[in-house]
Design a protein around this motif. Structure first.
Motif, PDB file in Angstrom:
ATOM      1  N   ARG A 167      -7.678  -5.364  17.248  1.00 56.86           N
ATOM      2  CA  ARG A 167      -6.059  -4.418  17.214  1.00 56.86           C
ATOM      3  C   ARG A 167      -6.643  -2.540  17.240  1.00 56.86           C
ATOM      4  O   ARG A 167      -7.586  -2.368  16.065  1.00 56.86           O
ATOM      5  N   PHE A 168      -5.735  -2.091  17.752  1.00 54.25           N
ATOM      6  CA  PHE A 168      -5.664  -0.535  18.008  1.00 54.25           C
ATOM      7  C   PHE A 168      -4.147   0.227  16.802  1.00 54.25           C
ATOM      8  O   PHE A 168      -4.013   1.586  17.500  1.00 54.25           O
ATOM      9  N   GLY A 169      -4.124  -0.626  16.780  1.00 54.02           N
ATOM     10  CA  GLY A 169      -2.465  -0.300  15.686  1.00 54.02           C
ATOM     11  C   GLY A 169      -2.793  -1.063  13.896  1.00 54.02           C
ATOM     12  O   GLY A 169      -3.513  -1.789  13.991  1.00 54.02           O
ATOM     13  N   ALA A 170      -1.499  -1.226  13.337  1.00 50.36           N
ATOM     14  CA  ALA A 170      -1.562  -1.717  12.241  1.00 50.36           C
ATOM     15  C   ALA A 170      -1.248  -3.209  12.180  1.00 50.36           C
ATOM     16  O   ALA A 170      -1.296  -3.596  13.313  1.00 50.36           O
ATOM     17  N   ARG A 171      -1.218  -3.720  11.628  1.00 49.53           N
ATOM     18  CA  ARG A 171      -1.327  -5.132  11.829  1.00 49.53           C
ATOM     19  C   ARG A 171       0.272  -5.752  11.349  1.00 49.53           C
ATOM     20  O   ARG A 171       0.830  -4.393  10.421  1.00 49.53           O
ATOM     21  N   PRO A 172       0.802  -6.664  11.973  1.00 44.23           N
ATOM     22  CA  PRO A 172       1.973  -7.125  11.392  1.00 44.23           C
ATOM     23  C   PRO A 172       1.608  -7.473   9.334  1.00 44.23           C
ATOM     24  O   PRO A 172       1.386  -7.621   8.800  1.00 44.23           O
ATOM     25  N   LEU A 173       3.228  -7.214   9.310  1.00 44.89           N
ATOM     26  CA  LEU A 173       4.031  -7.493   7.680  1.00 44.89           C
ATOM     27  C   LEU A 173       3.295  -8.539   7.463  1.00 44.89           C
ATOM     28  O   LEU A 173       4.244  -9.982   8.876  1.00 44.89           O
ATOM     29  N   PRO A 174       3.117  -9.593   6.712  1.00 37.84           N
ATOM     30  CA  PRO A 174       2.469 -11.218   5.997  1.00 37.84           C
ATOM     31  C   PRO A 174       4.427 -11.725   6.460  1.00 37.84           C
ATOM     32  O   PRO A 174       4.825 -10.988   6.100  1.00 37.84           O
ATOM     33  N   ASP A 175       3.691 -12.939   6.883  1.00 30.12           N
ATOM     34  CA  ASP A 175       4.719 -13.710   7.601  1.00 30.12           C
ATOM     35  C   ASP A 175       5.642 -14.191   6.725  1.00 30.12           C
ATOM     36  O   ASP A 175       5.314 -14.441   5.590  1.00 30.12           O
ATOM     37  N   GLY A 176       7.133 -13.946   6.389  1.00 31.39           N
ATOM     38  CA  GLY A 176       8.364 -14.052   5.723  1.00 31.39           C
ATOM     39  C   GLY A 176       8.475 -12.794   4.578  1.00 31.39           C
ATOM     40  O   GLY A 176       9.655 -12.360   3.528  1.00 31.39           O
ATOM     41  N   MET A 177       7.999 -11.437   4.587  1.00 25.76           N
ATOM     42  CA  MET A 177       8.385 -10.674   3.996  1.00 25.76           C
ATOM     43  C   MET A 177       9.017  -9.597   4.267  1.00 25.76           C
ATOM     44  O   MET A 177       8.472  -9.268   5.381  1.00 25.76           O
ATOM     45  N   VAL A 178       9.471  -9.204   3.830  1.00 30.22           N
ATOM     46  CA  VAL A 178      10.437  -7.795   3.922  1.00 30.22           C
ATOM     47  C   VAL A 178      10.133  -7.202   3.156  1.00 30.22           C
ATOM     48  O   VAL A 178       9.524  -6.365   1.755  1.00 30.22           O
ATOM     49  N   PRO A 179       9.881  -5.492   4.407  1.00 27.83           N
ATOM     50  CA  PRO A 179       9.394  -4.616   3.486  1.00 27.83           C
ATOM     51  C   PRO A 179      10.257  -3.728   2.118  1.00 27.83           C
ATOM     52  O   PRO A 179      11.731  -4.048   2.648  1.00 27.83           O
ATOM     53  N   THR A 180      10.325  -3.243   1.766  1.00 30.61           N
ATOM     54  CA  THR A 180      10.923  -2.546   0.646  1.00 30.61           C
ATOM     55  C   THR A 180       9.976  -1.278   0.027  1.00 30.61           C
ATOM     56  O   THR A 180       9.255  -1.362   0.255  1.00 30.61           O
ATOM     57  N   GLY A 181      11.171  -0.859  -1.247  1.00 29.68           N
ATOM     58  CA  GLY A 181      10.400   0.537  -0.878  1.00 29.68           C
ATOM     59  C   GLY A 181       9.865   0.519  -2.282  1.00 29.68           C
ATOM     60  O   GLY A 181       9.464  -0.885  -3.294  1.00 29.68           O
ATOM     61  N   PHE A 182       9.349   1.850  -3.034  1.00 32.03           N
ATOM     62  CA  PHE A 182       8.050   0.981  -4.271  1.00 32.03           C
ATOM     63  C   PHE A 182       7.692   2.356  -4.827  1.00 32.03           C
ATOM     64  O   PHE A 182       7.841   3.375  -3.918  1.00 32.03           O
ATOM     65  N   GLU A 183       7.552   1.910  -5.921  1.00 26.98           N
ATOM     66  CA  GLU A 183       6.425   3.493  -6.449  1.00 26.98           C
ATOM     67  C   GLU A 183       5.074   4.110  -6.468  1.00 26.98           C
ATOM     68  O   GLU A 183       4.581   2.823  -6.608  1.00 26.98           O
ATOM     69  N   VAL A 184       4.917   4.702  -6.121  1.00 29.28           N
ATOM     70  CA  VAL A 184       3.061   5.591  -6.177  1.00 29.28           C
ATOM     71  C   VAL A 184       2.961   6.649  -6.871  1.00 29.28           C
ATOM     72  O   VAL A 184       3.830   7.748  -7.063  1.00 29.28           O
ATOM     73  N   TYR A 185       2.360   5.970  -7.692  1.00 29.40           N
ATOM     74  CA  TYR A 185       2.152   7.214  -9.137  1.00 29.40           C
ATOM     75  C   TYR A 185       0.800   8.294  -8.729  1.00 29.40           C
ATOM     76  O   TYR A 185      -0.521   6.805  -8.577  1.00 29.40           O
ATOM     77  N   CYS A 186       0.400   9.314  -8.824  1.00 35.78           N
ATOM     78  CA  CYS A 186      -0.429   9.653  -8.135  1.00 35.78           C
ATOM     79  C   CYS A 186      -1.777  10.350  -9.452  1.00 35.78           C
ATOM     80  O   CYS A 186      -1.186  11.171 -10.168  1.00 35.78           O
ATOM     81  N   ALA A 187      -2.396   9.757  -9.560  1.00 32.72           N
ATOM     82  CA  ALA A 187      -3.336   9.444 -11.474  1.00 32.72           C
ATOM     83  C   ALA A 187      -3.582  11.113 -11.585  1.00 32.72           C
ATOM     84  O   ALA A 187      -3.872  12.308 -12.348  1.00 32.72           O
ATOM     85  N   ASP A 188      -4.727  11.906 -10.356  1.00 35.75           N
ATOM     86  CA  ASP A 188      -5.399  12.634 -10.293  1.00 35.75           C
ATOM     87  C   ASP A 188      -4.111  13.608 -10.350  1.00 35.75           C
ATOM     88  O   ASP A 188      -4.979  15.009 -10.809  1.00 35.75           O
ATOM     89  N   SER A 189      -3.310  13.700  -9.664  1.00 41.39           N
ATOM     90  CA  SER A 189      -2.261  14.973  -9.548  1.00 41.39           C
ATOM     91  C   SER A 189      -0.984  14.919 -10.276  1.00 41.39           C
ATOM     92  O   SER A 189       0.029  15.572 -10.741  1.00 41.39           O
ATOM     93  N   ASP A 190      -1.112  13.456 -11.289  1.00 42.23           N
ATOM     94  CA  ASP A 190       0.223  13.904 -12.175  1.00 42.23           C
ATOM     95  C   ASP A 190       1.407  13.450 -11.542  1.00 42.23           C
ATOM     96  O   ASP A 190       2.591  14.171 -11.543  1.00 42.23           O
ATOM     97  N   VAL A 191       1.235  12.970 -10.128  1.00 41.53           N
ATOM     98  CA  VAL A 191       2.880  13.141  -9.567  1.00 41.53           C
ATOM     99  C   VAL A 191       3.421  11.756  -8.755  1.00 41.53           C
ATOM    100  O   VAL A 191       2.578  11.094  -8.753  1.00 41.53           O
TER     101      VAL A 191
END
Length: 327
Positions: free
Chosen positions: A227-251
């Motif tokens: 592939r020369f692009g991203a893989r699709p989401l796994p079957d049955g998975m719906v994209p959702t929002g989520f949170e990322v904590y950046c440990a080194d930056s404390d953000v």
């Protein structure tokens, strides 16, 4: 999101570490939407060796795209790539079609090979559109080895399908199937092959996904795809929002459903590396400290995905509600 560079920015841009400056020696129309570009060293030196399945990174400021090498690996005097002019693309293919002419100097990295040709008694190659490019040197290699092989090549129309004159030399081993004349490829029949056959497939995502589905029901078939692009989401998975904590930056950053992790991190003014924005080059790699990622890149192997120790935020998502990254 990074902006497509202007022509003025592209001309004379300084080389980065690992980049090689090459000279455009020839540009040739291979179909109504594909050109081949022949690249040589400006001083006439031999280029780094490569094997069938390898690609180079075509580097523009803020934008990197991968193009399969489709020439002769034994000819170290040049590289050849095939470039499809993509409607709605991010600018690289359009720039090559509009601006790149003999005498033009370009920056490349590589070659790298994530799609190696492994040894087998027999081969089936399935190409869709511009996916023919990595398969051209593979076909030549297995022909030289005297192995049993067949190539099925689908495309929108004959006029859009590149390199057909080269492939004609192989006679009946190559089956050209334009969709406007023959319809979609009959993969059930095409993949009815003997156990032990190595299947190599490259093309648009719907073709690759369909071939993967068919081959999953054929345990004796070894499938290899690129592939020369991203893989699709796994079957049955719906994209959702989520949170990322950046440990080194404390953000802490909230990633919305309709944005990439990289976009969200950049919105928080974090200093990150990125180039391809498609999960293919690996430049935005970050370590995962906590949480489980959904890996949509094409850089890592399935085994490395299972370890889930790194993430490529340009394409990957989170399976858990929170990821902790080392950034």
């Amino acid at each position: 999101m990074p902006q497509t560079p202007t022509t003025a920015q592209l001309e004379g841009a300084p080389l980065k570490a690992g980049e090689l400056e090459l000279l455009v020696d020839r540009v040739h129309a291979e179909s109504d939407c594909v050109v081949s570009v022949r690249l040589v060293d400006p001083s006439g030196r031999e280029l780094p060796a490569w094997q069938p399945g390898a690609h180079i990174d075509f580097c523009l400021p803020g934008l990197t795209r991968q193009y399969s090498l489709c020439g002769d690996p034994d000819d170290r005097s040049c590289y050849r790539i095939g470039v499809l002019r993509e409607a709605g693309g991010r600018g690289c293919s359009d720039y090559i079609h509009r601006e790149v002419t003999p005498g033009h100097r370009v920056a490349v990295r590589g070659p790298r090979n994530n799609f190696p040709l492994l040894d087998a008694d027999r081969y089936l190659f399935v190409a869709g559109g511009i996916g023919i490019t990595p398969l051209l040197p593979m076909v030549a290699e297995v022909e030289s080895r005297g192995r049993e092989w067949e190539l099925v090549y689908g495309g929108r129309s004959c006029a859009s399908m590149a390199f057909r004159s080269e492939l004609a030399a192989y006679g009946s081993r190559v089956r050209v199937s334009p969709q406007d004349e023959a319809g979609l490829l009959d993969l059930d029949a095409i993949l009815d092959v003997a156990p032990g056959t190595a299947v190599y497939c490259c093309g648009p995502e719907p073709l690759i996904a369909a071939v993967e589905s068919e081959c999953s029901q054929r345990p004796g078939v070894a499938l290899h795809v690129e592939r020369f692009g991203a893989r699709p989401l796994p079957d049955g998975m719906v994209p959702t929002g989520f949170e990322v904590y950046c440990a080194d930056s404390d953000v802490t950053v909230a990633v919305a459903v309709d944005e990439s992790m990289l976009e969200a991190l950049m919105r928080a003014d974090l200093d990150l590396n990125y180039e391809c924005m498609q999960g293919t080059c690996g430049s935005c790699e970050l370590d995962v400290l906590e949480g489980e990622a959904v890996h949509l890149d094409t850089v890592l192997t399935p085994e490395e995905h299972a370890e889930s120790s790194v993430v490529f935020p340009c394409v990957s998502r989170a399976r858990t509600s929170r990821l902790v990254l080392d950034v």
